[in-house]
Write a protein that holds these residues in place. Sequence first.
Motif, PDB file in Angstrom:
ATOM      1  N   ARG A  21       0.886  -1.182   0.036  1.00 19.46           N
ATOM      2  CA  ARG A  21      -0.141  -0.122  -0.009  1.00 19.46           C
ATOM      3  C   ARG A  21       0.845   1.226   0.063  1.00 19.46           C
ATOM      4  N   TRP A  22       1.824   1.491   0.834  1.00 20.02           N
ATOM      5  CA  TRP A  22       2.569   2.553   0.896  1.00 20.02           C
ATOM      6  C   TRP A  22       3.588   2.851  -0.045  1.00 20.02           C
ATOM      7  N   LYS A  23       4.112   1.544  -0.655  1.00 23.52           N
ATOM      8  CA  LYS A  23       5.038   1.623  -1.847  1.00 23.52           C
ATOM      9  C   LYS A  23       4.368   2.361  -2.936  1.00 23.52           C
ATOM     10  N   ARG A  24       2.947   2.161  -3.133  1.00 18.22           N
ATOM     11  CA  ARG A  24       2.452   2.850  -3.943  1.00 18.22           C
ATOM     12  C   ARG A  24       2.019   4.134  -3.686  1.00 18.22           C
ATOM     13  N   ILE A  25       1.697   4.472  -2.512  1.00 17.02           N
ATOM     14  CA  ILE A  25       1.687   5.782  -2.094  1.00 17.02           C
ATOM     15  C   ILE A  25       2.620   6.754  -2.403  1.00 17.02           C
ATOM     16  N   TYR A  26       3.745   6.140  -2.061  1.00 12.17           N
ATOM     17  CA  TYR A  26       5.102   6.790  -2.037  1.00 12.17           C
ATOM     18  C   TYR A  26       5.845   6.986  -3.446  1.00 12.17           C
ATOM     19  N   GLY A  27       5.177   6.157  -4.407  1.00  5.49           N
ATOM     20  CA  GLY A  27       5.564   6.234  -5.774  1.00  5.49           C
ATOM     21  C   GLY A  27       4.934   7.211  -6.570  1.00  5.49           C
ATOM     22  N   VAL A  35      -8.164   8.596  -2.062  1.00  6.33           N
ATOM     23  CA  VAL A  35      -7.675   8.701  -0.571  1.00  6.33           C
ATOM     24  C   VAL A  35      -6.037   8.510  -0.652  1.00  6.33           C
ATOM     25  N   GLN A  36      -5.668   7.615  -1.365  1.00 13.58           N
ATOM     26  CA  GLN A  36      -4.339   7.285  -1.226  1.00 13.58           C
ATOM     27  C   GLN A  36      -3.455   8.541  -1.961  1.00 13.58           C
ATOM     28  N   LEU A  37      -4.149   8.986  -3.064  1.00 13.89           N
ATOM     29  CA  LEU A  37      -3.283   9.868  -3.972  1.00 13.89           C
ATOM     30  C   LEU A  37      -3.281  11.209  -3.337  1.00 13.89           C
ATOM     31  N   ASP A  38      -4.165  11.358  -2.178  1.00 15.17           N
ATOM     32  CA  ASP A  38      -4.435  12.489  -1.537  1.00 15.17           C
ATOM     33  C   ASP A  38      -3.208  12.602  -0.280  1.00 15.17           C
ATOM     34  N   ILE A  39      -2.962  11.229   0.095  1.00  8.72           N
ATOM     35  CA  ILE A  39      -2.151  10.985   1.205  1.00  8.72           C
ATOM     36  C   ILE A  39      -0.594  11.151   0.579  1.00  8.72           C
ATOM     37  N   ARG A  40      -0.371  10.599  -0.652  1.00  2.74           N
ATOM     38  CA  ARG A  40       0.721  10.898  -1.301  1.00  2.74           C
ATOM     39  C   ARG A  40       1.085  12.586  -1.654  1.00  2.74           C
ATOM     40  N   THR A  41       0.216  13.082  -2.118  1.00  2.00           N
ATOM     41  CA  THR A  41       0.490  14.514  -2.307  1.00  2.00           C
ATOM     42  C   THR A  41       0.713  15.414  -0.872  1.00  2.00           C
ATOM     43  N   GLY A  42       0.165  14.985   0.326  1.00  2.00           N
ATOM     44  CA  GLY A  42       0.374  15.566   1.315  1.00  2.00           C
ATOM     45  C   GLY A  42       1.620  15.293   1.916  1.00  2.00           C
ATOM     46  N   HIS A  43       2.220  14.009   2.080  1.00  2.00           N
ATOM     47  CA  HIS A  43       3.515  13.270   2.286  1.00  2.00           C
ATOM     48  C   HIS A  43       4.440  14.258   1.699  1.00  2.00           C
ATOM     49  N   GLN A  44       4.195  14.351   0.282  1.00  2.00           N
ATOM     50  CA  GLN A  44       5.156  15.081  -0.880  1.00  2.00           C
ATOM     51  C   GLN A  44       5.459  16.607  -0.248  1.00  2.00           C
ATOM     52  N   GLN A  45       4.293  17.152  -0.045  1.00  2.00           N
ATOM     53  CA  GLN A  45       4.598  18.489   0.055  1.00  2.00           C
ATOM     54  C   GLN A  45       5.354  18.645   1.664  1.00  2.00           C
ATOM     55  N   THR A  46       5.130  17.761   2.480  1.00  2.00           N
ATOM     56  CA  THR A  46       6.040  17.610   3.928  1.00  2.00           C
ATOM     57  C   THR A  46       7.393  17.809   3.437  1.00  2.00           C
ATOM     58  N   VAL A  47       7.700  16.440   2.614  1.00  2.37           N
ATOM     59  CA  VAL A  47       9.122  16.201   2.161  1.00  2.37           C
ATOM     60  C   VAL A  47       9.681  17.434   1.454  1.00  2.37           C
ATOM     61  N   ASP A  48       8.802  18.139   0.689  1.00  4.96           N
ATOM     62  CA  ASP A  48       9.527  19.459  -0.337  1.00  4.96           C
ATOM     63  C   ASP A  48       9.827  20.432   0.844  1.00  4.96           C
ATOM     64  N   LYS A  49       9.094  20.567   1.696  1.00  5.23           N
ATOM     65  CA  LYS A  49       9.222  21.799   2.756  1.00  5.23           C
ATOM     66  C   LYS A  49      10.560  21.514   3.454  1.00  5.23           C
ATOM     67  N   VAL A  50      10.676  20.276   3.811  1.00  4.45           N
ATOM     68  CA  VAL A  50      12.027  19.877   4.473  1.00  4.45           C
ATOM     69  C   VAL A  50      13.313  20.226   3.590  1.00  4.45           C
ATOM     70  N   ILE A  51      13.073  19.723   2.419  1.00  2.00           N
ATOM     71  CA  ILE A  51      13.983  19.871   1.323  1.00  2.00           C
ATOM     72  C   ILE A  51      14.392  21.590   1.186  1.00  2.00           C
ATOM     73  N   GLY A  52      13.308  22.132   1.244  1.00  2.00           N
ATOM     74  CA  GLY A  52      13.304  23.610   0.803  1.00  2.00           C
ATOM     75  C   GLY A  52      14.224  24.339   2.053  1.00  2.00           C
ATOM     76  N   TRP A  53      13.744  23.894   3.107  1.00  4.74           N
ATOM     77  CA  TRP A  53      14.502  24.529   4.307  1.00  4.74           C
ATOM     78  C   TRP A  53      15.966  24.238   4.253  1.00  4.74           C
ATOM     79  N   LEU A  54      16.461  23.104   3.972  1.00  6.71           N
ATOM     80  CA  LEU A  54      17.808  22.420   3.843  1.00  6.71           C
ATOM     81  C   LEU A  54      18.454  23.257   2.513  1.00  6.71           C
ATOM     82  N   GLN A  55      17.699  23.241   1.541  1.00  7.02           N
ATOM     83  CA  GLN A  55      18.343  23.953   0.421  1.00  7.02           C
ATOM     84  C   GLN A  55      18.565  25.491   0.713  1.00  7.02           C
TER      85      GLN A  55
END
Length: 229
Positions: A21-27, A35-55
Amino acid sequence: MNAADDKTIVKDYFNSTGFDRWKRIYGQGEDVNKVQLDIRTGHQQTVDKVIGWLQADGNLSEISVCDAGCGVGSLSIPLAQEGAKIFASDISEKMVEEGKQRAASNSKSSENITFNVQDLESLSGNYHTVACLDVLIHYPQDKADQMISHLCSLAESRVILSFAPKTPALCILKKIGSFFPGPSKATRAYLHREAKIVKAFENNGFQVGRKEMTKTRFYFSRLLEATRK
């Protein structure tokens, strides 16, 4: 259910039905429901925010990062591509193996990442930055406090942490079963009060600075950056 039981359930879940399930969500594939697509979008937004901070800090190629609970490498791989030295670990062997495969497609990320199957409590070493995204949702507050303390002991400079915030609205959603819907959701979802997370950091000599909130229909994540005082 105690913390030890939660840990066993998390490990078993992400090595079995939860992995697919989560392999698909994170893919990037289209074999996900709304629902899974929505969670994928949210998780990626969190990841992108962290990357933005570090960049924005401008020193990614000079730092080491421990990605505790790395999953399939959603954060580790892009940071490694930016030149950071990454130690990525997860309690799930299947998640780690998937992360290795995804990193192998890019020589630079593969060179800069060390993957390991390891639970958070057994992590050791010292890293400029320690990141732990979307892990605390699987554990109650007392266990979260212990985890934060251990993460702080590994960090030379800062800890970046995300969690599902305990608010009246989210408590209602959780009660009616729409916080993480779906029959394949097999772990408990714990919400945490931000004040308690901040207090845990302060007790370990860290001060919270940058904050972000990610909110989609089914994904809610509070992101904090705590730096050593």
